[in-house]
Design a protein around this motif. Structure first.
Motif, PDB file in Angstrom:
ATOM      1  N   LYS A   1      -3.663   1.622  -8.325  1.00  0.00           N
ATOM      2  CA  LYS A   1      -3.246   0.778  -9.356  1.00  0.00           C
ATOM      3  C   LYS A   1      -4.424  -0.403  -9.000  1.00  0.00           C
ATOM      4  O   LYS A   1      -4.985  -0.990 -10.072  1.00  0.00           O
ATOM      5  CB  LYS A   1      -2.096   0.028  -9.090  1.00  0.00           C
ATOM      6  N   THR A   2      -4.822  -0.740  -7.886  1.00  0.00           N
ATOM      7  CA  THR A   2      -5.945  -1.663  -7.690  1.00  0.00           C
ATOM      8  C   THR A   2      -6.880  -1.132  -6.709  1.00  0.00           C
ATOM      9  O   THR A   2      -7.755  -0.387  -7.063  1.00  0.00           O
ATOM     10  CB  THR A   2      -5.375  -2.991  -7.196  1.00  0.00           C
ATOM     11  N   TYR A   3      -6.763  -1.446  -5.535  1.00  0.00           N
ATOM     12  CA  TYR A   3      -7.950  -0.948  -4.406  1.00  0.00           C
ATOM     13  C   TYR A   3      -7.514   0.578  -4.017  1.00  0.00           C
ATOM     14  O   TYR A   3      -6.361   0.939  -3.927  1.00  0.00           O
ATOM     15  CB  TYR A   3      -7.605  -1.768  -3.310  1.00  0.00           C
ATOM     16  N   GLY A   4      -8.701   1.321  -3.705  1.00  0.00           N
ATOM     17  CA  GLY A   4      -8.631   2.674  -3.473  1.00  0.00           C
ATOM     18  C   GLY A   4      -8.325   2.621  -1.751  1.00  0.00           C
ATOM     19  O   GLY A   4      -7.534   3.234  -1.391  1.00  0.00           O
TER      20      GLY A   4
ATOM     21  N   SER B   1      -4.147   2.245  -2.195  1.00  0.00           N
ATOM     22  CA  SER B   1      -3.770   3.309  -1.996  1.00  0.00           C
ATOM     23  C   SER B   1      -3.880   3.783  -0.292  1.00  0.00           C
ATOM     24  O   SER B   1      -2.668   4.229  -0.013  1.00  0.00           O
ATOM     25  CB  SER B   1      -4.879   4.432  -2.745  1.00  0.00           C
ATOM     26  N   VAL B   2      -4.720   3.493   0.208  1.00  0.00           N
ATOM     27  CA  VAL B   2      -4.991   3.602   1.766  1.00  0.00           C
ATOM     28  C   VAL B   2      -5.195   2.349   2.391  1.00  0.00           C
ATOM     29  O   VAL B   2      -6.350   1.721   2.024  1.00  0.00           O
ATOM     30  CB  VAL B   2      -5.689   4.836   2.057  1.00  0.00           C
ATOM     31  N   ARG B   3      -4.315   1.993   3.497  1.00  0.00           N
ATOM     32  CA  ARG B   3      -4.970   0.591   3.934  1.00  0.00           C
ATOM     33  C   ARG B   3      -5.076   0.768   5.300  1.00  0.00           C
ATOM     34  O   ARG B   3      -3.967   1.164   6.041  1.00  0.00           O
ATOM     35  CB  ARG B   3      -3.852  -0.634   3.540  1.00  0.00           C
ATOM     36  N   ASN B   4      -6.185   0.314   6.003  1.00  0.00           N
ATOM     37  CA  ASN B   4      -6.139   0.083   7.536  1.00  0.00           C
ATOM     38  C   ASN B   4      -6.237  -1.367   8.000  1.00  0.00           C
ATOM     39  O   ASN B   4      -6.858  -2.235   7.544  1.00  0.00           O
ATOM     40  CB  ASN B   4      -7.323   0.493   7.886  1.00  0.00           C
TER      41      ASN B   4
ATOM     42  N   VAL C   1     -13.752   8.808  -4.339  1.00  0.00           N
ATOM     43  CA  VAL C   1     -12.824   7.523  -4.562  1.00  0.00           C
ATOM     44  C   VAL C   1     -12.873   7.117  -6.002  1.00  0.00           C
ATOM     45  O   VAL C   1     -14.118   6.703  -6.534  1.00  0.00           O
ATOM     46  CB  VAL C   1     -13.069   6.439  -3.463  1.00  0.00           C
ATOM     47  N   SER C   2     -11.867   7.355  -6.670  1.00  0.00           N
ATOM     48  CA  SER C   2     -12.250   7.287  -8.277  1.00  0.00           C
ATOM     49  C   SER C   2     -11.066   6.564  -8.738  1.00  0.00           C
ATOM     50  O   SER C   2      -9.783   6.528  -8.372  1.00  0.00           O
ATOM     51  CB  SER C   2     -12.263   8.526  -8.860  1.00  0.00           C
ATOM     52  N   GLY C   3     -11.456   5.818 -10.020  1.00  0.00           N
ATOM     53  CA  GLY C   3     -10.499   5.075 -10.770  1.00  0.00           C
ATOM     54  C   GLY C   3      -9.746   3.969 -10.177  1.00  0.00           C
ATOM     55  O   GLY C   3      -8.726   3.636 -10.464  1.00  0.00           O
TER      56      GLY C   3
ATOM     57  N   SER D   1       0.726  -1.228   0.020  1.00  0.00           N
ATOM     58  CA  SER D   1      -0.079  -0.028   0.039  1.00  0.00           C
ATOM     59  C   SER D   1       0.790   1.133   0.114  1.00  0.00           C
ATOM     60  O   SER D   1       2.147   1.113   0.261  1.00  0.00           O
ATOM     61  CB  SER D   1      -0.904   0.007   1.449  1.00  0.00           C
ATOM     62  N   ASP D   2       0.317   2.286  -0.397  1.00  0.00           N
ATOM     63  CA  ASP D   2       0.866   3.772  -0.262  1.00  0.00           C
ATOM     64  C   ASP D   2       1.182   4.255   1.087  1.00  0.00           C
ATOM     65  O   ASP D   2       2.096   4.514   1.663  1.00  0.00           O
ATOM     66  CB  ASP D   2       0.437   4.696  -1.245  1.00  0.00           C
ATOM     67  N   ILE D   3      -0.172   4.452   1.883  1.00  0.00           N
ATOM     68  CA  ILE D   3      -0.503   4.664   3.355  1.00  0.00           C
ATOM     69  C   ILE D   3      -0.953   3.499   4.096  1.00  0.00           C
ATOM     70  O   ILE D   3      -1.790   3.039   3.668  1.00  0.00           O
ATOM     71  CB  ILE D   3      -1.339   5.959   3.183  1.00  0.00           C
TER      72      ILE D   3
END
Length: 485
Positions: free
Chosen positions: A463-466, A421-424, A483-485, A392-394
Motif C-alpha cells: 500500500k505504501t512503504y516497501g 510491507s516489512v518493518r524493522n 522491491v516494486s510498486g 506493517s505486515d511483517i
C-alpha cells in the motif's frame, strides 16, 4: 569348512543365543504394554481389554474419569507404555481426561473401525470429542515424559478463567481443547475446530503482568516440548471478555517450550478484544521464549480484532513469536491474515501477519530465519468497522531476522498512518504516550538491537512503504532483492 568349522559353529551358537535373547526382550516389552479400547457405546464387560469389551465412551458422560482410571491403573501395574484406542464416532463429555506425573509413554489415538479383536484398521469416520452443555477442556497433561495424541477431532472445547488470576506457569485459561504443562507432547493427524478460551475477567496490568490466557485449541507451558504434525486448526478463538487482559494464540499458545509445527493448516482462527483494553498476540499462534520451528504450514484468514489504547493493542494476525531463543520457518504460505485495531491511536508495534519481538534485551539477541515463504495480503480486508489496520505486515522489533527466497505481496498497511510491507522497528527505549508498550502492559522495557537481512526476496505492490528500518537501533541489509510498486 575345513579347520575353521568348529569356530564357525561357535559363532552360530552365539548368534542363536543373542537372537533368542533379543526376541525375549521384544516379546516381554510387548507384553508389558497395556492396550485399552474405547467405543461410543461400549461392548461386552466394558473393561476396555479388547474391542469386544470396549469401555462405553458415552456412559453418563464419564469418559474422562474412566480413561484416567484405566491409565493410572496400568501405570500402577508397572506397564511400560499405555495405548488408548478410540473407535470412530462421537464422544460427548463433561469431564476432561486429567493426567499427571507419568514417566512411561502414553498415547491416545482415534479413528479405528473397532469391530474385530486384534484389528487396528482405521475407519473413514473420525473420532470426535464434543463438548456437552458444560464448558470443558478435553485433555489436560502435566509432567508427562511422553504423551501422544493422534487421529482425533476436537470440537467446541472451552476453558475460562472464571474470574481467577492464573500465572503463566498454571494452565488456567489456556488450551480450549488440549493443555499440557512440563510435558513432552506430540499431537498428530488431529483436527481442532471451534475451540475457545476466555481470559481473565479483571485487570491484569502492572503487578498482574505475569498472568496470561491463550491457545483456543492447544496450549503448552512451563517447560518441555510441543510437536504438531499434520494437524488442522479451524475457527479456534479467544473469546472476548474483561479488560486490560493479555492473551496469545487464537489457536495455539507455546510458553517457554520447544515448539515445532509441521504440515499444519491454520484457517480462520482469531482473537477478539471486544471493547476492553486488551492486548492480543498471534491470531493463529502465539509463543514466548523457547526454540520455535514452523515448516510447510498454511495460514489463511487468521486475524485479530483488538482494542487499541495506550495500554494495549494487537499484533501478529497469524503469528506472534516473542523473545524466542531461536525461530526457524520454511516453506509456509500466508494468505488473507490481518489485524484490525479499533481505535484512532497510532500503534507502531502492530503487525498484520507476523510479529518477531525480542523485547527483553538482557538475554541476548533472538535469531530468526525465514526461508521460502509467501506472505500475500490480497484477500485481507482493507478496513473493518471503525478500525485502523496494522502498521506493517511483517515486523521485527529487536533481535536478528534473516529472510531468503520469500515473497511479500500486497501489504495493506494502515488506512490512516503509512503502512509497511516489512518493518524493522529498533528504537532502544520507548517512553512516549502511545509507544511505551513493549513486553507487558504498562511495563517499561528496553528493546534489543534490531538487525534485518533480506536475500533473494521480492516485496511488491504494498500500500505504501516497501521496507523500512526505523530509528537508531535498526539495521537493514538487502541483497539481490526486488522491491516494486
Amino acid at each position: 569348512l575345513g579347520g575353521g568349522g568348529g569356530m564357525f559353529m561357535k559363532h552360530i551358537k552365539v548368534f542363536r543365543a543373542a537372537l533368542v535373547a533379543l526376541v525375549t526382550v521384544v516379546l516381554t516389552s510387548q507384553l508389558q504394554a497395556t492396550d485399552i479400547f474405547v467405543s461410543p457405546t461400549g461392548s461386552g464387560d466394558f473393561s476396555g481389554s479388547s474391542w469386544s469389551n470396549a469401555i462405553n465412551g458415552n456412559e453418563e458422560n464419564l469418559l474422562g474419569i474412566k480413561v484416567k482410571t484405566v491409565i493410572t491403573d496400568a501405570v500402577a501395574a508397572d506397564a511400560e507404555e499405555v495405548n488408548v484406542y478410540f473407535a470412530s464416532g462421537e464422544y460427548v463429555t463433561t469431564n476432561q481426561i486429567t493426567l499427571s506425573s507419568i514417566t512411561i509413554p502414553v498415547k491416545l489415538s482415534g479413528g479405528y473401525v473397532g469391530e474385530i479383536d486384534g484389528s487396528f484398521d482405521r475407519s473413514e469416520t473420525a473420532t470426535i470429542f464434543k463438548r456437552s452443555t458444560y464448558n470443558i477442556r478435553f485433555i489436560s497433561a502435566t509432567s508427562l515424559s511422553s504423551f501422544v495424541v493422534d487421529g482425533i477431532t476436537f470440537t467446541g472445547g472451552y476453558i475460562s478463567a472464571s474470574g481467577t488470576k492464573y500465572s503463566h506457569t498454571a494452565l488456567g485459561a489456556k488450551g480450549g481443547a488440549v493443555a499440557s504443562a512440563s510435558s513432552t507432547t506430540v499431537i498428530s493427524n488431529c483436527v481442532f475446530r471451534n475451540n475457545a478460551f476466555q481470559p481473565l475477567a479483571s485487570d491484569s496490568r502492572s503487578a498482574y503482568a505475569s498472568y496470561l490466557g491463550g491457545g483456543g485449541a492447544v496450549a503448552a507451558i512451563t517447560s518441555g516440548r510441543l510437536d504438531l504434525d499434520n494437524c488442522v486448526f479451524v475457527g479456534n478463538r479467544h473469546a472476548a471478555g474483561g479488560s486490560y487482559n493479555q492473551s496469545s494464540g487464537g489457536a495455539v499458545l507455546a510458553y517457554n517450550v520447544t515448539f515445532n509445527a509441521r504440515n499444519c493448516t491454520f484457517e480462520g482462527n482469531y482473537m477478539n478484544g471486544g471493547s476492553g483494553r486488551n492486548t492480543l498476540f498471534g491470531g493463529a499462534i502465539g509463543t514466548y521464549y523457547g526454540n520455535v520451528s514452523i515448516c510447510n504450514c498454511t495460514f489463511s484468514g487468521n486475524y485479530i480484532l483488538g482494542a487499541l489504547y495506550e495500554t494495549g493493542g494487537a499484533s501478529g494476525g497469524a503469528l506472534a513469536i516473542r523473545d524466542a531463543v531461536s525461530f526457524k520457518m520454511s516453506d509456509s504460505v500466508f494468505t488473507g491474515n490481518y489485524v484490525a485495531n479499533t481505535s484512532s491511536m497510532t500503534f507502531p508495534f502492530s503487525a498484520g501477519i507476523m510479529l518477531l519481538d525480542d523485547w527483553k534485551s538482557s538475554d541476548g539477541l533472538a535469531k530468526s530465519v525465514v526461508e521460502r515463504c509467501i506472505f500475500d495480503s490480497r484477500t485481507a480486508p482493507n478496513t473493518a468497522a471503525n478500525s485502523r489496520n496494522a502498521q506493517s505486515d511483517i515486523l521485527l522489533s529487536g533481535g536478528q531476522l534473516f529472510m531468503t527466497n520469500c515473497l511479500v505481496f500486497a501489504a495493506k498497511g494502515n488506512s490512516a498512518y503509512g503502512g509497511y510491507s516489512v518493518r524493522n522497528l529498533g528504537t532502544l527505549s520507548y517512553s512516549g504516550k502511545y509507544t511505551k508498550y513493549y513486553g507487558y502492559v504498562y511495563s517499561s522495557v528496553t528493546c534489543a538491537q534490531s538487525e534485518m537481512e533480506l536475500v533473494n526476496c521480492t516485496i511488491a505492490d504494498g500500500k505504501t512503504y516497501g521496507i523500512a528500518a526505523v530509528d537508531d537501533a535498526a539495521s537493514l541489509s538487502l541483497k539481490n532483492c526486488i522491491v516494486s510498486g
